[in-house]
Every structure is written in C-alpha cells, then in structure tokens.
Design an enzyme around this catalytic site. Sequence first.
Site, PDB file in Angstrom:
ATOM      1  N   LYS A   1     -23.340  11.898   9.191  1.00  0.00           N
ATOM      2  CA  LYS A   1     -22.760  10.931  10.127  1.00  0.00           C
ATOM      3  C   LYS A   1     -21.377  11.468  10.541  1.00  0.00           C
ATOM      4  CE  LYS A   1     -22.918   6.902  12.101  1.00  0.00           C
ATOM      5  NZ  LYS A   1     -23.623   6.806  13.367  1.00  0.00           N
TER       6      LYS A   1
ATOM      7  N   ASP B   1     -28.225   8.234  12.057  1.00  0.00           N
ATOM      8  CA  ASP B   1     -28.932   7.121  12.715  1.00  0.00           C
ATOM      9  C   ASP B   1     -30.034   7.654  13.631  1.00  0.00           C
ATOM     10  OD1 ASP B   1     -26.415   7.986  13.739  1.00  0.00           O
ATOM     11  OD2 ASP B   1     -26.607   6.593  15.396  1.00  0.00           O
TER      12      ASP B   1
ATOM     13  N   ASP C   1     -30.418   8.261   0.385  1.00  0.00           N
ATOM     14  CA  ASP C   1     -30.987   7.065  -0.221  1.00  0.00           C
ATOM     15  C   ASP C   1     -31.845   6.330   0.809  1.00  0.00           C
ATOM     16  OD1 ASP C   1     -31.384   5.159  -2.149  1.00  0.00           O
ATOM     17  OD2 ASP C   1     -29.505   4.102  -1.782  1.00  0.00           O
TER      18      ASP C   1
END
Length: 415
Positions: free
Chosen positions: A227, A281, A305
């Site tokens: 990210k 994302d 995760d």
Amino acid sequence: MIEFEQLTVPTEGERIGIDNGQLVVPNKPIIPVIEGDGIGRDIMKVTRRVVNAAVQTAYNGENEIVWFDVYAGENAMAKYNEWLPQDTFDAIEYFRVALKGPLTTPVGGGFRSLNVTLRQVLELYACVRPVRYFQGVPAPVTHPEKMNVVIFRENTEDVYAGIEWEQGTPEVKKVIELLRTEMGVDIREDSGIGVKPISIFGTKRLARMAIQYAIDHGRRSVTFVHKGNIMKFTEGAFCAWGYELAKEEFPEQTITEDELYSDYDGECPEGKIIVNDRIADSMLQQILTRTDEYDVIVTPNLNGDYLSDAAAAQVGGIGMAPGGNLSDEVALFEATHGTAPKYTDQDVVNPGSLILSAVMMLEHLGWQEAADLIISGLEKTILQKKVTYDLERLMEGATKVRTSEFGASIVENFQ
Ligand code: NAP
C-alpha cells in the site's frame, strides 16, 4: 546429541542436516510433531496415517518419517505445567522441520497466542500459504480453477509486530507528547497507538525466499503487494526493496514488468520470472477478476492476512487451506484453522488443512513423490464426493464421512 528436560529422542531416525543453506534429508528424518488442542487429536492421527502410507508407497519402505511427539498447549500444561516448554522450541529448532495441529489461545496466559509466540521465538519470518482449487469443492466464483498462487506473508514486522500502547496509559501519553514536541505531529489525546516497522533486512530475506521458491518451482511471476501509494516509507519501501533484491541477487533469472514491455515486447523470455507489484486494494480486485495472472505473491503482514483468507475463500477452501512458517533453517507446517473445540474427539472434522500442510512438508523435504500421491488421493476422494460434514453440507449428492474415513479414502485413492 541434544538433551531435553522431559523428552526422549526416538532411538531410530536422524536429524535433518543443512549444507550451504540446503536441507540434507536422511532416509529416516526425525520430525517433531505438536498434536494440537481440540480437534488437533482427530486430524493429526489421520494426517500421520496418510503421510506414513504415502511415504511407504512412494519409497517402498526405504524412507520413513520418525515422528517425535513434542508438547504445546493443553498437553504441555499437563506435562510441564506451562503452555510452551523450552523442550518444544529446542526440538523444533534442532530437528529443523516440524508439523503442528491447532492450539487454543490461553486466556490470561500472558501470551498473545501460542502460534505467534512459536513464530516469534523461532524467528519463522515467512508465512507461506499455497492456495489452489480442488475440483469438486463448492466455490463462490465461476472459475475457481484459475487460482494457483503461493502467498509469502511477512511474519515478524508491520502492525502485527505488537508494538502498541493502549489509550489513556502513561506510555501512550509519552508517545503522543514525543510526536508533538519532537516531530511536529498532532495526535488526538484520546488515541491508542500502534507502530508499523518494515525493515530492509526483513523485506529482503522474505523476497529472497519467495524468488528462490519461484525459481525452484518453475513459477512465472513474483508480485509485491503493498500500500505504498499511501504508506511510502513502510509499504512503498517494501516494494522498492523487493525490486532491489531481485536486481541484486537474481539478475539472470528475473525481469521487471516494465522491462518486459520496454525490452521484450511483452513476451517473457524462456526461463525468466517476471517481477511486478500491485497496490493492495487493487490486488484484492485482481485476484478475483484476473486470477490466473498471479503466481507467487510477497507481502507485508497485514495485507497478507487479508489476501490469504480472501484467496482461500475464493476456491471454497478456507477449511482446507494449508500453511507453513519458515526461516532459513527451520520450518513449521500447520493447519490454518483453530481448535474447533465443540468437535473434539468426534472424528467428524475435515483433516484437509493439516494433510495439505503435511504435503507442503513433504515437498520441503524433497519427497515430491509422496506429496503427489496424497494430492492425487485427495483429488479423487473429493471427486467421489466422499467428504466430511463441512463440505458435505455444501455439495449436492455427497456422502458424509468421518475424519478417519476421509483419510482412509485418500490412501485407497493413491495413484
Ligand atoms: P476455529 O477453531 O477455526 O473454528 C471455527 C469454525 O470453523 C468451527 O466451528 C467450524 O465451523 C469450522 N472449522 C474449523 N476447523 C474445521 C475443520 N478442520 N473441519 C471442519 N470445520 C472446521 O476458530 P475459533 O472457534 O475462532 O477458534 C477456536 C480456538 O482456536 C481459539 O482458542 C483460537 O485462538 C484458536 N485458533 C488457533 C489457530 C492455530 O492454532 N493456528 C488458528 C485460529 C484459531 P462450523 O461450526 O460451521 O462447523
């Protein structure tokens, strides 16, 4: 020979060695095994039977796993009066490859979780999760068979490193004050704070393991998922250090996605692995919409995760997802689900996750023939619709079988 406080090393079998970073596996390796709490007993018994049968069939009795029971969780409490005795850490570290069932997280035991503690103490920095589809398993997407990825999730850093201060404590007030006075950062007084460290060392050793895996297993690409558009100095740096490692240590075997188009017209040259990156994302979309474009995935802890469970759900396989936690010298393979205590000792749950973790273990030992036998047996058993309750309730016309029957059927179906 190593000495233990309360364990007796099997007289048969040998320790797995290491030479120049490569495992040296004897014909009869000693493998420590943590049975696990709750349904651990049900699934470990069956897994051992299936693995023993596969090794026997594949190598005509020449190879054999010498299981060495070590203790963690409730059985350790009974034997040692502690949840995770030193003997257990020592045995796994010394013998180098181990198998583990699920463990209950003791309430008020002073642990975040026994699993996390094992990973931290043994410095098992990579959580490796292969996700693939088994034909016949009910899945929520139209083409679950397009999924075949191996996720390398960093295990020691990121927000999961556990560096946190609770709202209202003197410690958090100190941190907020420090940030305000020294760094010019204003944080609401009623905040809790967590720190997200991501290091060059932690990133590069994970990237190294993943790229080496891709080379060893003939994979096509390695994707860094981050990210970094928002968290530039942690997630963004993770991505940059990943590319850097590929250039420094694997210049002959890898090309970047940019080079693929600038220098090779979009055609990957034979024997090269494409290194690319995706924003987290977007990756959660792409794994659904362009599933088969992804292969080996490398990611910090929190992204990993989410991504490993999302990917496993896509193939209907959360209950069958295997996992391994690895360092350069030690590997601990484990079921990824918990102890499902309400099913303990009933011989009803799905042993698939632990069996597939044992398959990863066999592959890690280089015993591919035995691993392949188990996979073929499992595939055939599912196609015959002989499955445990969790799959039976989702499959039309399936026969519900017990944990032990599912294992026996896998063995009968070895090809
Ligand atoms: P869980 O034990 O994974 O169980 C949740 C539900 O998942 C079960 O009730 C069952 O669903 C299904 N399930 C899990 N394993 C299954 C299997 N082998 N076959 C079929 N269905 C299975 O999660 P939890 O109840 O949240 O956690 C219980 C304990 O396990 C806690 O102490 C937790 O800390 C621990 N835990 C350990 C690990 C680990 O050791 N790696 C991981 C997660 C949790 P249905 O009820 O719908 O049948």
